[in-house]
Motif scaffolding. Sequence first.
Motif, PDB file in Angstrom:
ATOM      1  N   ARG A   4       0.856  -1.169   0.000  1.00 51.15           N
ATOM      2  CA  ARG A   4       0.000   0.000   0.000  1.00 51.15           C
ATOM      3  C   ARG A   4       0.895   1.222   0.000  1.00 51.15           C
ATOM      4  O   ARG A   4       1.840   1.314   0.781  1.00 51.15           O
ATOM      5  CB  ARG A   4      -0.902  -0.018   1.239  1.00 51.15           C
ATOM      6  CG  ARG A   4      -1.795   1.217   1.373  1.00 51.15           C
ATOM      7  CD  ARG A   4      -2.722   1.039   2.544  1.00 51.15           C
ATOM      8  NE  ARG A   4      -3.416   2.266   2.841  1.00 51.15           N
ATOM      9  CZ  ARG A   4      -4.385   2.357   3.757  1.00 51.15           C
ATOM     10  NH1 ARG A   4      -4.731   1.284   4.454  1.00 51.15           N
ATOM     11  NH2 ARG A   4      -4.978   3.512   3.981  1.00 51.15           N
ATOM     12  N   ASP A   6       1.434   5.758  -0.476  1.00 50.39           N
ATOM     13  CA  ASP A   6       0.817   7.034  -0.116  1.00 50.39           C
ATOM     14  C   ASP A   6      -0.093   7.566  -1.214  1.00 50.39           C
ATOM     15  O   ASP A   6      -0.845   8.520  -1.003  1.00 50.39           O
ATOM     16  CB  ASP A   6       1.906   8.061   0.194  1.00 50.39           C
ATOM     17  CG  ASP A   6       2.685   7.689   1.445  1.00 50.39           C
ATOM     18  OD1 ASP A   6       3.856   8.105   1.535  1.00 50.39           O
ATOM     19  OD2 ASP A   6       2.108   6.988   2.303  1.00 50.39           O
ATOM     20  N   GLN A   8      -2.510   6.059  -2.444  1.00 48.01           N
ATOM     21  CA  GLN A   8      -3.772   5.336  -2.347  1.00 48.01           C
ATOM     22  C   GLN A   8      -3.916   4.318  -3.486  1.00 48.01           C
ATOM     23  O   GLN A   8      -4.909   4.288  -4.208  1.00 48.01           O
ATOM     24  CB  GLN A   8      -4.963   6.299  -2.379  1.00 48.01           C
ATOM     25  CG  GLN A   8      -5.088   7.170  -1.131  1.00 48.01           C
ATOM     26  CD  GLN A   8      -5.507   6.358   0.088  1.00 48.01           C
ATOM     27  OE1 GLN A   8      -4.660   5.852   0.815  1.00 48.01           O
ATOM     28  NE2 GLN A   8      -6.794   6.225   0.297  1.00 48.01           N
ATOM     29  N   ILE A 169     -10.738  -2.808   1.935  1.00 46.21           N
ATOM     30  CA  ILE A 169     -10.723  -1.590   1.135  1.00 46.21           C
ATOM     31  C   ILE A 169     -11.501  -1.852  -0.146  1.00 46.21           C
ATOM     32  O   ILE A 169     -11.781  -3.009  -0.501  1.00 46.21           O
ATOM     33  CB  ILE A 169      -9.287  -1.140   0.799  1.00 46.21           C
ATOM     34  CG1 ILE A 169      -8.535  -2.246   0.027  1.00 46.21           C
ATOM     35  CG2 ILE A 169      -8.535  -0.737   2.059  1.00 46.21           C
ATOM     36  CD1 ILE A 169      -7.132  -1.854  -0.413  1.00 46.21           C
ATOM     37  N   ARG A 175      -5.018   1.913 -12.142  1.00 43.92           N
ATOM     38  CA  ARG A 175      -4.267   3.160 -12.242  1.00 43.92           C
ATOM     39  C   ARG A 175      -3.194   3.046 -13.327  1.00 43.92           C
ATOM     40  O   ARG A 175      -3.011   3.939 -14.138  1.00 43.92           O
ATOM     41  CB  ARG A 175      -3.608   3.521 -10.909  1.00 43.92           C
ATOM     42  CG  ARG A 175      -2.809   4.820 -10.977  1.00 43.92           C
ATOM     43  CD  ARG A 175      -2.187   5.180  -9.656  1.00 43.92           C
ATOM     44  NE  ARG A 175      -1.403   6.399  -9.763  1.00 43.92           N
ATOM     45  CZ  ARG A 175      -1.908   7.618  -9.612  1.00 43.92           C
ATOM     46  NH1 ARG A 175      -3.206   7.770  -9.331  1.00 43.92           N
ATOM     47  NH2 ARG A 175      -1.132   8.679  -9.718  1.00 43.92           N
ATOM     48  N   ARG A 221      -6.287   1.841  -7.925  1.00 41.71           N
ATOM     49  CA  ARG A 221      -6.725   2.861  -6.974  1.00 41.71           C
ATOM     50  C   ARG A 221      -7.695   2.232  -5.970  1.00 41.71           C
ATOM     51  O   ARG A 221      -8.439   1.308  -6.323  1.00 41.71           O
ATOM     52  CB  ARG A 221      -7.412   4.012  -7.687  1.00 41.71           C
ATOM     53  CG  ARG A 221      -6.486   4.797  -8.614  1.00 41.71           C
ATOM     54  CD  ARG A 221      -7.213   5.913  -9.341  1.00 41.71           C
ATOM     55  NE  ARG A 221      -8.189   5.373 -10.298  1.00 41.71           N
ATOM     56  CZ  ARG A 221      -9.499   5.468 -10.170  1.00 41.71           C
ATOM     57  NH1 ARG A 221     -10.028   6.054  -9.093  1.00 41.71           N
ATOM     58  NH2 ARG A 221     -10.305   4.978 -11.079  1.00 41.71           N
ATOM     59  N   ALA A 223     -10.139   2.973  -2.081  1.00 42.78           N
ATOM     60  CA  ALA A 223     -10.681   3.868  -1.049  1.00 42.78           C
ATOM     61  C   ALA A 223     -11.000   3.056   0.160  1.00 42.78           C
ATOM     62  O   ALA A 223     -11.287   1.853   0.084  1.00 42.78           O
ATOM     63  CB  ALA A 223     -11.928   4.591  -1.580  1.00 42.78           C
ATOM     64  N   GLU A 224     -10.944   3.714   1.345  1.00 45.22           N
ATOM     65  CA  GLU A 224     -11.309   3.038   2.568  1.00 45.22           C
ATOM     66  C   GLU A 224     -12.803   2.770   2.587  1.00 45.22           C
ATOM     67  O   GLU A 224     -13.608   3.588   2.137  1.00 45.22           O
ATOM     68  CB  GLU A 224     -10.948   3.916   3.787  1.00 45.22           C
ATOM     69  CG  GLU A 224      -9.482   4.300   3.859  1.00 45.22           C
ATOM     70  CD  GLU A 224      -8.610   3.154   4.260  1.00 45.22           C
ATOM     71  OE1 GLU A 224      -9.138   2.121   4.724  1.00 45.22           O
ATOM     72  OE2 GLU A 224      -7.367   3.294   4.141  1.00 45.22           O
TER      73      GLU A 224
END
Length: 225
Positions: A4, A6, A8, A169, A175, A221, A223-224
Amino acid sequence: MAKRTDLQVVEVDGFGTVSLRPDSLRTSVSVEVRGEDLKAARDEAATRTRSIIAALERLQIPSLQVRNVNISVTPISEGEREPASTAPPRIIGYEATSWISVVLEGVSIDALRVESSRVLEAALSAGANQTDGIRFFLSAPREAYRAALKAAIEDAEKSADAIAKAARIKLLGWRSVSTAGEEGDGRAFKGAAEALGSTATTFPIEPEEIRVTAAVKARFRFAEE
């Protein structure tokens, strides 16, 4: 391996492998002869080369490519010189070597089984006294690599999904993706009947499957939740 960052993103490696039956073969045979003079050695090598090419052509195998790729002549010296001697060694003869390339592309696996043995038998019986055996390959390596690449991308997707579930997640999409390392060589040869020497072969030759591999590095990519 996954991590993981920074940014994301989840970064994963994907690996793919396809195993395909070869559809082509390549071999090279050679004639090595010795003569007391340059002309005798060269003429004998040329005569045997023509005989081998004629024998292969008589097989009447469609699409078989046969060509004489090189010929060399090397002087043969008489023993070792005395340590104190400055005179050049006396030449007592010549060795002539002629190489013949044989290629058959885009045929069925059954044809490879049959024709590989026939090619070696004909060449050795007609006067060839050296061969590096039969090597099998794929005539369309790029297509094989693309299939392995597709499998590698699917593997990366599965790894990313597994990480997302374990880490709770939510993946938002790709990406980036790039190939990792060198491209798998779909033309990589699988050898068979190696180093047969000057003995004719009558045994069947079984072509092995060729493995083509690909690796990718993918970033997703997230997201929480």
